[in-house]
Enzyme design. Structure first.
Site, mmCIF file in Angstrom:
data_model
loop_
_atom_site.group_PDB
_atom_site.id
_atom_site.type_symbol
_atom_site.label_atom_id
_atom_site.label_comp_id
_atom_site.label_asym_id
_atom_site.label_seq_id
_atom_site.Cartn_x
_atom_site.Cartn_y
_atom_site.Cartn_z
ATOM 1 C CB SER A 75 -0.878 -0.035 1.264
ATOM 2 O OG SER A 75 -1.850 0.959 1.221
ATOM 3 C CG ASP A 76 2.780 5.023 -1.468
ATOM 4 O OD1 ASP A 76 3.805 4.825 -0.784
ATOM 5 O OD2 ASP A 76 2.475 6.131 -1.938
ATOM 6 C CB THR A 77 -1.160 6.889 2.159
ATOM 7 O OG1 THR A 77 -1.871 5.678 2.402
ATOM 8 C CG2 THR A 77 -2.089 8.069 2.406
ATOM 9 C CB SER A 112 -2.659 2.801 -4.526
ATOM 10 O OG SER A 112 -3.086 3.903 -5.295
#
Length: 193
Positions: A75-77, A112
């Site tokens: 995940s990445d924010t 994502s």
């Protein structure tokens, strides 16, 4: 509910984020945590969710061998504000300037989540709009000194003091702002049953 359905799957969460790990515990599923160092660099022409999609998939690509029962989740924010990605602050001053720039304005929190198995990779993303009221420099300083949000995209945690005193409006998923669009993760995991 998912624990029994996913009992034949090996769920791997590739995230050091305590908030994401807590969400996975609250989903009541068995999972392991595996981390690989990845240099989080993306092409400069990417915008908004293109950035988080790219980085989540880049983190997944670091896992080159998965067994048939493995489901890897990365995940990445980012915070997207004034046509610019705000990641984790470089230092105190950077964090201060980020919060100052968002004061009295609306920004987007984009996360994502990439799901990778031995046969396919797919990515989902969520966009939440967050509006800050005007925040005084004194309040920003207090927050940074006491909560040290230097591991958080955009230099703040919505679940912390600043979220209580400064956020006037949220449009979309609250969980997404904390760290992961849990509803979308849950729906996607059901597909792996």
């Amino acid at each position: 509910m998912l624990r029994k359905k996913l009992q034949h799957k090996n769920i791997i969460l590739a995230s050091g984020s305590p908030r994401r790990q807590q969400y996975f515990k609250e989903l009541d599923i068995d999972f392991t945590i595996q981390l690989k160092e990845v240099e989080e660099v993306y092409p400069k022409h990417l915008r908004a969710e293109e950035i988080t999609n790219f980085l989540a998939e880049l983190k997944a690509a670091a896992f080159t061998h998965l067994n048939v029962n493995d489901v890897l989740i990365t995940s990445d924010t980012i915070v997207w504000h004034k046509e610019k990605a705000l990641g984790k602050p470089k230092n105190y001053q950077d964090a201060f300037e980020m919060l100052q720039s968002m004061s009295g304005k609306t920004h987007e929190v984009i996360t994502s989540v990439c799901f990778k198995t031995s046969v396919k990779t797919e990515t989902v993303f969520e966009v939440t709009k967050v509006t800050f009221k005007e925040i005084s420099d004194e309040a920003i300083t207090y927050y940074l000194d006491n909560y040290k949000p230097f591991d958080k995209a955009g230099s703040y945690g919505i679940q912390e003091w600043i979220g209580l005193i400064a956020i006037s409006k949220i449009e979309g998923s609250y969980a997404n702002v904390v760290g992961m669009p849990v509803d979308k993760v849950y729906d996607k995991l059901i597909e792996y049953v």
